[in-house]
Design a protein around this motif. Structure first.
Motif, mmCIF file in Angstrom:
data_model
loop_
_atom_site.group_PDB
_atom_site.id
_atom_site.type_symbol
_atom_site.label_atom_id
_atom_site.label_comp_id
_atom_site.label_asym_id
_atom_site.label_seq_id
_atom_site.Cartn_x
_atom_site.Cartn_y
_atom_site.Cartn_z
ATOM 1 N N ILE A 267 0.818 -1.213 0.000
ATOM 2 C CA ILE A 267 0.000 0.000 0.000
ATOM 3 C C ILE A 267 0.853 1.265 0.000
ATOM 4 O O ILE A 267 0.420 2.328 -0.472
ATOM 5 C CB ILE A 267 -0.963 -0.011 1.208
ATOM 6 N N THR A 270 0.828 4.523 -2.567
ATOM 7 C CA THR A 270 -0.203 4.337 -3.604
ATOM 8 C C THR A 270 -1.255 5.436 -3.587
ATOM 9 O O THR A 270 -2.141 5.450 -4.445
ATOM 10 C CB THR A 270 -0.903 2.979 -3.414
ATOM 11 N N GLU A 272 -3.631 5.648 -1.585
ATOM 12 C CA GLU A 272 -4.918 5.099 -1.152
ATOM 13 C C GLU A 272 -5.332 5.753 0.156
ATOM 14 O O GLU A 272 -4.522 5.927 1.074
ATOM 15 C CB GLU A 272 -4.821 3.581 -0.975
ATOM 16 N N LEU A 274 -7.287 5.341 3.506
ATOM 17 C CA LEU A 274 -7.809 4.268 4.348
ATOM 18 C C LEU A 274 -7.638 4.617 5.814
ATOM 19 O O LEU A 274 -6.990 5.601 6.167
ATOM 20 C CB LEU A 274 -7.122 2.924 4.029
ATOM 21 N N ARG A 330 -10.779 -0.154 4.230
ATOM 22 C CA ARG A 330 -10.519 0.377 2.896
ATOM 23 C C ARG A 330 -11.832 0.677 2.171
ATOM 24 O O ARG A 330 -12.860 0.055 2.406
ATOM 25 C CB ARG A 330 -9.698 -0.629 2.094
ATOM 26 N N LYS A 376 -4.496 9.706 3.666
ATOM 27 C CA LYS A 376 -4.026 9.195 2.372
ATOM 28 C C LYS A 376 -2.598 8.696 2.544
ATOM 29 O O LYS A 376 -1.747 9.397 3.090
ATOM 30 C CB LYS A 376 -4.079 10.293 1.310
#
Length: 417
Positions: A267, A270, A272, A274, A330, A376
């Motif tokens: 991760i 990235t 992302e 979460l 997520r 993030k």
């Protein structure tokens, strides 16, 4: 020792019975020169194929259990010719294994078993085939249909004899093991045996020696290729199984800390968005001290089950150490993550663990504290640092009285109790 003796007596008796049955069909009804030529070809290729056979069994018994080409030879030579072929074929393999030092302790009696069993159930197949052959000729594809039905009858006899032998030798002891053994048979495998033996029988009767040899060679190449793929798949499954073992916490069935570190690496950077949640059972040491470690383990398993039941398929749940767990929530907003965690907290508080202690059923109430960090995951904010933030939030929740959620979205901290 007594089981081993019974097992050997069974093998010898089976062989003796096959000799008596075969002699009843003597003398040989085909030309000796053709019989010797066909038998030589079959012995050569059957010996080569023996290295591809699958073996089933353990302990004192070990038997060949694979695709057989004997059906076509039995129909050509009859039971008496079959006994001669099986005796030569099996003892060629016997001496080959002795020479290669791969023979089992009971290789001799295993050889007698193979000679006797193959002769007996292929004799039944022989009688069945020629009894129905005139009628099969009247049916479309009746020739191969008859081979298929004969192959089914032969395989069932083979399985029954094997189960009896395994029972005597102690390799099969329960009905479930018997059912599992019979389930190993595949209708596709039976069809393959039928078509293969049907073509071989046709080539032999028509004296098409080139086609016979080419077919044996082609069959060997296909079988060898299948075996190689099978071994590759098995190796991959074994590798996957060991990888799973390396990444699984066996007490809870959840992923372990090693898997968590691996997922964090995936991760990292990235971008992302979460939530990282670090959860810890409150006053867990007092549970162990008041009851015992086995009951403490039940509490851990209970809490793990609750976390797993509230997680989605996209979420990750890890047992990160002792009574501590980590979640990666997520695909949710900050508010949704907070809602999930509040549901978990309230559910744990309302559902005690029911255990047996000192001969009586006992309900153990417990709570847990949670630190949730939402942000993030960028290169500037790696997962490792975000995890440290979540862990710090957990410690603060503990200091504030436990059984509460301490949450940060990267900018503000909110305490829920």
């Amino acid at each position: 020792m007594q089981e081993l003796k019974k097992y050997k007596i069974f093998d010898i008796s089976l062989f003796a019975t096959s000799v008596v049955v075969a002699i009843l069909f003597a003398p040989l009804e085909v030309e000796w020169t053709k019989f010797l030529l066909v038998s030589a070809i079959y012995v050569v290729f059957s010996t080569i194929y023996s290295s591809l056979r699958i073996q089933y069994g353990s302990g004192s018994g070990s038997y060949d259990y694979g695709v057989s080409y004997t059906q076509s030879l039995a129909l050509f030579a009859g039971p008496f010719g079959l006994l001669i072929f099986e005796t030569v074929h099996r003892f060629v393999i016997f001496f080959q294994r002795k020479y290669m030092k791969t023979a089992d302790e009971d290789e001799f009696t295993d050889t007698l078993y193979n000679i006797g069993s193959f002769t007996l159930y292929h004799t039944v197949g022989y009688l069945f085939f020629f009894a129905l052959f005139p009628y099969a000729e009247m049916v479309p594809f009746g020739y191969f249909l008859l081979f298929f039905v004969s192959a089914v009858i032969i395989s069932w006899q083979s399985d029954i004899l094997l189960v009896v032998a395994f029972y005597i030798s102690g390799n099969v002891r329960t009905w479930s093991e018997v059912v599992k053994f019979f389930n190993k048979r595949s209708i596709l495998d039976t069809g393959k045996v039928a078509i293969t033996n049907g073509l071989l029988f046709y080539f032999v009767m028509e004296s098409q020696w080139e086609m016979l040899i080419v077919f044996f060679i082609m069959n060997y190449i296909v079988s060898k290729s299948f075996l190689s793929k099978h071994e590759t798949i098995q190796n991959e499954l074994e590798r996957d199984r060991f990888r799973e073992m390396a990444y699984t916490d066996f007490m809870t069935g959840l992923s372990n800390r090693a898997m968590m570190d691996k997922k964090m690496e995936e991760i990292n950077g990235t971008n992302e968005v979460l939530a990282i949640v670090v959860a810890d059972i409150d006053k867990f040491k007092s549970i162990n001290d008041s009851y015992n470690h086995a009951i403490g383990d039940r509490v851990i398993q209970h809490f793990a089950g609750i976390l797993k039941s509230h997680a989605s398929n996209d979420d990750c749940v890890f047992r990160s150490g002792g009574e501590e767990f980590t979640l990666f929530l997520r695909g949710r907003s900050y508010a949704e993550c907070l809602e999930v965690l509040e549901l978990v907290r309230s559910y744990v508080s309302a559902h005690p663990v029911h255990v047996e202690h000192n001969g009586a059923e006992t309900a153990i109430d417990y709570t847990a504290s949670y630190g949730l960090y939402f942000n993030k995951m960028t290169e500037e904010l790696p997962m490792e640092r975000a995890y440290i933030y979540a862990d710090q939030l957990l410690l603060e929740a503990k200091d504030l009285g436990r059984n509460r959620v301490n949450v940060s979205d990267g900018q503000r901290i909110v305490i829920h109790s």
